[in-house]
Scaffold this active site. Sequence first.
Site, short mmCIF file in Angstrom:
data_model
loop_
_atom_site.label_atom_id
_atom_site.label_comp_id
_atom_site.label_asym_id
_atom_site.label_seq_id
_atom_site.Cartn_x
_atom_site.Cartn_y
_atom_site.Cartn_z
N ASP A 135 15.16 17.10 23.78
CA ASP A 135 16.34 16.42 24.32
C ASP A 135 17.54 17.37 24.34
O ASP A 135 18.29 17.42 25.33
CB ASP A 135 16.68 15.18 23.47
CG ASP A 135 15.75 14.01 23.78
OD1 ASP A 135 14.87 14.19 24.65
OD2 ASP A 135 15.89 12.95 23.15
N THR A 169 17.32 8.30 27.68
CA THR A 169 16.20 7.41 28.00
C THR A 169 16.39 6.02 27.40
O THR A 169 15.90 5.04 27.94
CB THR A 169 14.88 8.02 27.49
OG1 THR A 169 15.03 8.38 26.11
CG2 THR A 169 14.53 9.26 28.28
N THR A 170 17.07 5.92 26.26
CA THR A 170 17.34 4.61 25.66
C THR A 170 18.47 3.91 26.42
O THR A 170 18.38 2.72 26.73
CB THR A 170 17.73 4.77 24.18
OG1 THR A 170 16.70 5.48 23.49
CG2 THR A 170 17.90 3.41 23.53
N ASP A 215 13.39 7.94 20.11
CA ASP A 215 13.44 8.43 21.48
C ASP A 215 12.95 7.33 22.42
O ASP A 215 11.81 6.86 22.30
CB ASP A 215 12.56 9.67 21.61
CG ASP A 215 12.58 10.25 23.01
OD1 ASP A 215 13.65 10.75 23.42
OD2 ASP A 215 11.55 10.18 23.70
#
Length: 543
Positions: A405, A107-108, A74
Amino acid sequence: MAEPQVAYAQDEYGQPFIVVREQGKKTRAHGIEAIKNHIQAARTVSNIVRTSLGPRGLDKILISPDGDIMVTNDGATIMSNMELEHQIAKLLVELSRSQDDEIGDGTTGVVVLAGALLEQSESLIDRGIHPMRIADGFERACDIAVAALEEHADKIEFTPEHTDELLKVAKTSLGSKIVSKASDKFARIAIDSVLSVADFERKDVDFELIKVDGKPGGALEDSQLVHGVVIDKNMSHPQMPREIRDARIAILTCPFEPPRPKTKHKLDITSVEEYRRLEEYERKTFEDMIMHVKNSGANLVVCQWGFDDEANHLLLKHGLPAVRWVGGPELELIAIATNGRIVPRFEDLSADKLGHAGLVREVAFDTTRDRMLFFEECSNTRAVTAFLRGSNKMIVDEAKRALHDAMCVVRSLVIDNRVVYGGGAAEICASLAVTHAADTVASLEQYAMRAFAAALDATPLALAENSGLAPIESLAEVKSRQATEKSAVFGIDCMAVGNNNMKECHVFDPLVSKRQQLLLATQLVRAVLKIDDVIEQHALDDI
């Protein structure tokens, strides 16, 4: 021959400190040189998380100063747990956190995109283009990219009874997680939990009504969604009943103990009679408290504080099951789920303040005999708990992050049910649109726009690279298909199923997530390109 004396400086406490010989030779970077240093720091951080992108991405193992181990892919978790000193690297952490707070997914990808944009801007700076002209071109390209995504987005229709399309999108977000082998189970939990608390009229989802809890020791497939509340407590006495039907719950924040003076006090007992009077007073006080609870009609007590063995024995004697040391957040969840009121004084307790649950049961797990309390069939059916299992604490923690997520993806679709296609298809579509628009721009911004398009290609390149494919060849093939067939459904075949059509492979991403990635990354790059110096506070004090 005597050894030379070493001189050292002392602070105001007499402690020696080192004086660096080259301190006076150090220089501060300004202008273009400072911007390049910022870009290099951001690229270094971006390259760390780049290998975690996609369903074939690799996890990172994070070791805390205490030796605790965390394994995750994550992006927000990796970034927030990295100890970074550089100021621009910390800005990337804030970028990832902003994406996580606003959307919860991607988020990545947002960090990888920001790193690629900064890498492209460095080459433009080397060609003599002013950083502000680059930032202006990036913003112009971002608007075109967002418009292209909205043009090619598809709507998915769903209702609380028909959630097949939602299931496909939720499974896409779980494909890169450690729980991917149980993605059907977790996607279903995410959908059911979000739809249970969603307000479709306001297009809002209150995550406060969803509790995510876990217990090591089982398999991922043993996870379940409980329509109620689960707390890691058990009955205060081993002889109390393990199951209560039609529970009427007194939710207390007052302790089962005699009142004490607020000031310092001292009680001297000099005889047996005085001790017996004290014992009688305590017993009568406990019984008065218990009678207040009994008279209200409650058949279960949930108390924020503990109570001693005497109070526990009297509760058992009067047939009143009790739970003690329940934390404040859990107490609030129980009150919300059961439509009860939190009562601060025994005198205030009444029947209309009791919470109601159809079933309260104590469940034991495995050979450890760990017990947890399940509050089910509650008055407020919108309060739910996702109860996760895993082989150890690390797996359970990662399962919680993965489920969060997936729930955020479902929430995004409740707010806006438009989707674009994954596997880099959305980025390639935006890249083609920006490249085409750059050919019509006569000003210097056209170079920045082409650089923006090249940065968008970084995501599908990373997906292909992480999947063991030939990156440039795979990207060229997909770009060619999108350009010739005028369709934005073609992406990188990360799972090697022999099909680049992401629509047929059921690989979807919420439009709001991709749009937010583009906007946040572009804003960060503009901020970095505007910073030509870093002035620390103590440097200002010395001036």
